[in-house]
Design a protein around this motif. Structure first.
Motif, PDB file in Angstrom:
ATOM      1  N   LEU A  16      12.940  66.950  32.882  1.00 52.82           N
ATOM      2  CA  LEU A  16      14.317  66.706  32.477  1.00 52.82           C
ATOM      3  C   LEU A  16      15.154  66.272  33.671  1.00 52.82           C
ATOM      4  O   LEU A  16      14.921  66.711  34.790  1.00 52.82           O
ATOM      5  N   PRO A  17      16.180  65.414  33.462  1.00 52.19           N
ATOM      6  CA  PRO A  17      17.079  65.073  34.564  1.00 52.19           C
ATOM      7  C   PRO A  17      17.891  66.296  34.960  1.00 52.19           C
ATOM      8  O   PRO A  17      18.219  67.144  34.123  1.00 52.19           O
ATOM      9  N   LEU A  18      18.206  66.408  36.228  1.00 50.80           N
ATOM     10  CA  LEU A  18      18.946  67.570  36.693  1.00 50.80           C
ATOM     11  C   LEU A  18      20.342  67.592  36.097  1.00 50.80           C
ATOM     12  O   LEU A  18      20.883  68.649  35.805  1.00 50.80           O
ATOM     13  N   HIS A  19      20.953  66.441  35.907  1.00 50.44           N
ATOM     14  CA  HIS A  19      22.310  66.373  35.385  1.00 50.44           C
ATOM     15  C   HIS A  19      22.365  65.298  34.303  1.00 50.44           C
ATOM     16  O   HIS A  19      22.641  64.145  34.580  1.00 50.44           O
ATOM     17  N   ALA A  20      22.073  65.686  33.069  1.00 51.37           N
ATOM     18  CA  ALA A  20      22.186  64.744  31.965  1.00 51.37           C
ATOM     19  C   ALA A  20      23.663  64.437  31.751  1.00 51.37           C
ATOM     20  O   ALA A  20      24.492  65.329  31.670  1.00 51.37           O
ATOM     21  N   GLU A  21      23.995  63.144  31.675  1.00 52.89           N
ATOM     22  CA  GLU A  21      25.389  62.738  31.594  1.00 52.89           C
ATOM     23  C   GLU A  21      25.586  61.718  30.484  1.00 52.89           C
ATOM     24  O   GLU A  21      24.661  60.998  30.122  1.00 52.89           O
ATOM     25  N   GLU A  22      26.812  61.640  29.973  1.00 49.68           N
ATOM     26  CA  GLU A  22      27.179  60.591  29.024  1.00 49.68           C
ATOM     27  C   GLU A  22      28.058  59.583  29.736  1.00 49.68           C
ATOM     28  O   GLU A  22      29.092  59.942  30.304  1.00 49.68           O
ATOM     29  N   LEU A  23      27.628  58.335  29.697  1.00 48.96           N
ATOM     30  CA  LEU A  23      28.364  57.256  30.345  1.00 48.96           C
ATOM     31  C   LEU A  23      29.193  56.536  29.294  1.00 48.96           C
ATOM     32  O   LEU A  23      28.664  56.076  28.280  1.00 48.96           O
ATOM     33  N   THR A  24      30.483  56.419  29.518  1.00 54.77           N
ATOM     34  CA  THR A  24      31.367  55.737  28.578  1.00 54.77           C
ATOM     35  C   THR A  24      31.674  54.337  29.088  1.00 54.77           C
ATOM     36  O   THR A  24      32.186  54.172  30.200  1.00 54.77           O
ATOM     37  N   VAL A  25      31.343  53.345  28.270  1.00 61.50           N
ATOM     38  CA  VAL A  25      31.556  51.948  28.618  1.00 61.50           C
ATOM     39  C   VAL A  25      32.577  51.362  27.651  1.00 61.50           C
ATOM     40  O   VAL A  25      32.330  51.286  26.446  1.00 61.50           O
ATOM     41  N   ALA A  26      33.722  50.961  28.164  1.00 61.27           N
ATOM     42  CA  ALA A  26      34.750  50.305  27.343  1.00 61.27           C
ATOM     43  C   ALA A  26      34.610  48.802  27.512  1.00 61.27           C
ATOM     44  O   ALA A  26      34.558  48.302  28.642  1.00 61.27           O
ATOM     45  N   THR A  27      34.552  48.084  26.405  1.00 64.21           N
ATOM     46  CA  THR A  27      34.358  46.642  26.501  1.00 64.21           C
ATOM     47  C   THR A  27      35.337  45.882  25.633  1.00 64.21           C
ATOM     48  O   THR A  27      35.505  46.173  24.448  1.00 64.21           O
ATOM     49  N   ALA A  28      35.999  44.912  26.245  1.00 68.35           N
ATOM     50  CA  ALA A  28      36.772  43.939  25.487  1.00 68.35           C
ATOM     51  C   ALA A  28      35.805  42.913  24.910  1.00 68.35           C
ATOM     52  O   ALA A  28      34.640  42.849  25.299  1.00 68.35           O
ATOM     53  N   GLY A  29      36.296  42.103  23.994  1.00 69.91           N
ATOM     54  CA  GLY A  29      35.453  41.069  23.421  1.00 69.91           C
ATOM     55  C   GLY A  29      35.159  41.320  21.960  1.00 69.91           C
ATOM     56  O   GLY A  29      35.573  42.324  21.376  1.00 69.91           O
ATOM     57  N   ASP A  30      34.427  40.390  21.371  1.00 68.07           N
ATOM     58  CA  ASP A  30      34.077  40.495  19.960  1.00 68.07           C
ATOM     59  C   ASP A  30      33.085  41.627  19.721  1.00 68.07           C
ATOM     60  O   ASP A  30      32.563  42.241  20.666  1.00 68.07           O
ATOM     61  N   GLN A  31      32.783  41.876  18.434  1.00 67.83           N
ATOM     62  CA  GLN A  31      31.874  42.961  18.075  1.00 67.83           C
ATOM     63  C   GLN A  31      30.505  42.774  18.719  1.00 67.83           C
ATOM     64  O   GLN A  31      29.810  43.764  19.002  1.00 67.83           O
TER      65      GLN A  31
END
Length: 377
Positions: A16-31
């Protein structure tokens, strides 16, 4: 209940990774931008860095989508948040400069391996703002001149040759002015770069000088004459549609849209592209990272993966017909010959490096549009 042995537990824990993380990516543009991250790039990243997850947040198409990201950054800065809730953002070129000016962004490009693979000047200057080190281009969209080789055996190599060709072939060149889509705007900006009488580099990089705008009279007079011999089309798609039916022989288009239409059978496969000297504008979408991201190391890994030659080949070139954000020659080894020959034979990486231009900085851009409205009827 069967108990796990200590040794088995230790092996599982070590995986297992030592620090499981959630990365939030905000994106402009179309769907399609959100789908690209959720369906391709995110799962690839999660497989490469097991245990971590990626969450994409779409903020909407066009400049409004990037404006929402900037407003989110403004709000978190005003709240003096210690850590921001966006780790990576994808924004339009014109918003990168204001974000740097407000000290919102991390200067990270020199810290990732793919940073040295960027060759386009728009990764250093974004519409007059110095963004060097703060951005990585996700992709480059580019305008060019599409033409029918059955009707144009020796295509013009420059704006000067193009003007002569259009004079000799009335109504065979079509473009959509400045209100029917950005390919027409790009063509007009390229005309001023070619014939404006001043220094085109000043228009692209600044500073703004009112006296530069006084040098364009002859260029706009010649553009007005040119336009009387041209066919005005109803938009980006309208130019492609007229080309497909043979009603015009040449016109400015977005390269990715051109190839998508060809792939869908909406354009004859024989139509080709060229980029006239001194060049035409295109624009990138940029990966940026907030200075106060909670996951800096993981954000750098995400952008490095997203801008690696393999992902640029598979995700950017093959899926969307966009030009890569990094040096196209570095991507070539990851592409099959058919894909390379489709996207990089008519317009080579060298063409893009020399003749792929940025749009003018905002004050010149606005002044050119206003002058066009007054001069070109």
């Amino acid at each position: 209940m069967k108990r796990m042995s200590y040794a088995a537990f230790a092996v599982a824990f070590a995986a297992l990774p030592l620090h499981a993380e959630e990365l939030t990516v905000a994106t402009a543009g179309d769907q399609n931008m959100v789908d690209y991250i959720n369906q391709y790039l995110g799962p690839l990243f999660e497989k490469t860095y097991p245990g971590n997850t990626v969450r994409a947040v779409g903020t909407g198409p066009g400049d409004a989508g990037s404006q929402k990201i900037l407003e989110r950054f403004d709000a978190q800065a005003a709240a003096k948040a210690e850590k921001w809730d966006v780790d990576v953002a994808v924004v339009h070129e014109k918003f990168a400069g204001p974000m740097v000016a407000k000290d919102y962004l991390a200067k990270y490009r020199g810290d990732i391996d793919t940073g040295k693979l960027v060759t386009r000047a728009n990764a250093k200057m974004a519409l007059g703002a110095n963004v060097d080190g703060y951005v990585m281009p996700m992709f480059n969209s580019q305008t060019a001149i599409a033409y029918n080789p059955d009707l144009v055996q020796n295509p013009p190599k420059s704006y000067a040759e193009l003007a002569e060709w259009a004079k000799a072939h009335p109504k065979q060149f079509g473009y959509n002015g400045i209100k029917g889509g950005a390919s027409g705007v790009s063509f007009v900006m390229g005309w001023i770069y070619a014939f404006g009488g001043g220094d085109a580099n000043t228009l692209m990089n600044g500073p703004f000088k009112e006296e530069e705008t006084k040098k364009w009279d002859a260029a706009f007079k010649s553009l007005a004459d040119f336009t009387t011999n041209a066919t005005l089309t109803p938009g980006n798609a309208g130019t492609l549609d007229l080309l497909s039916r043979g009603e015009i022989a040449m016109g400015p288009v977005w390269v990715d849209m051109f190839y998508s239409w060809q792939a869908n059978g909406q354009l004859p496969p024989t139509l080709k592209l060229m980029l006239p000297a001194p060049g035409m504008p295109g624009q990138p979408m940029h990966y940026v990272m907030p200075e106060k991201t909670a996951h800096k190391d993981l954000a750098e890994k995400f952008i490095a993966l997203a801008t690696s030659p393999k992902v640029q080949a598979e995700g950017i070139v093959k899926r969307f017909n966009w030009y890569p954000g990094i040096d196209a020659d570095k991507v070539k080894a990851e592409l099959d010959d058919a894909t390379w020959n489709k996207l990089f034979v008519d317009i080579t990486p060298e063409d893009l490096a020399v003749k792929g231009k940025p749009f003018p900085i905002a004050p010149y851009n606005n002044a050119i549009l206003e002058a066009y409205e007054k001069s070109v009827k």
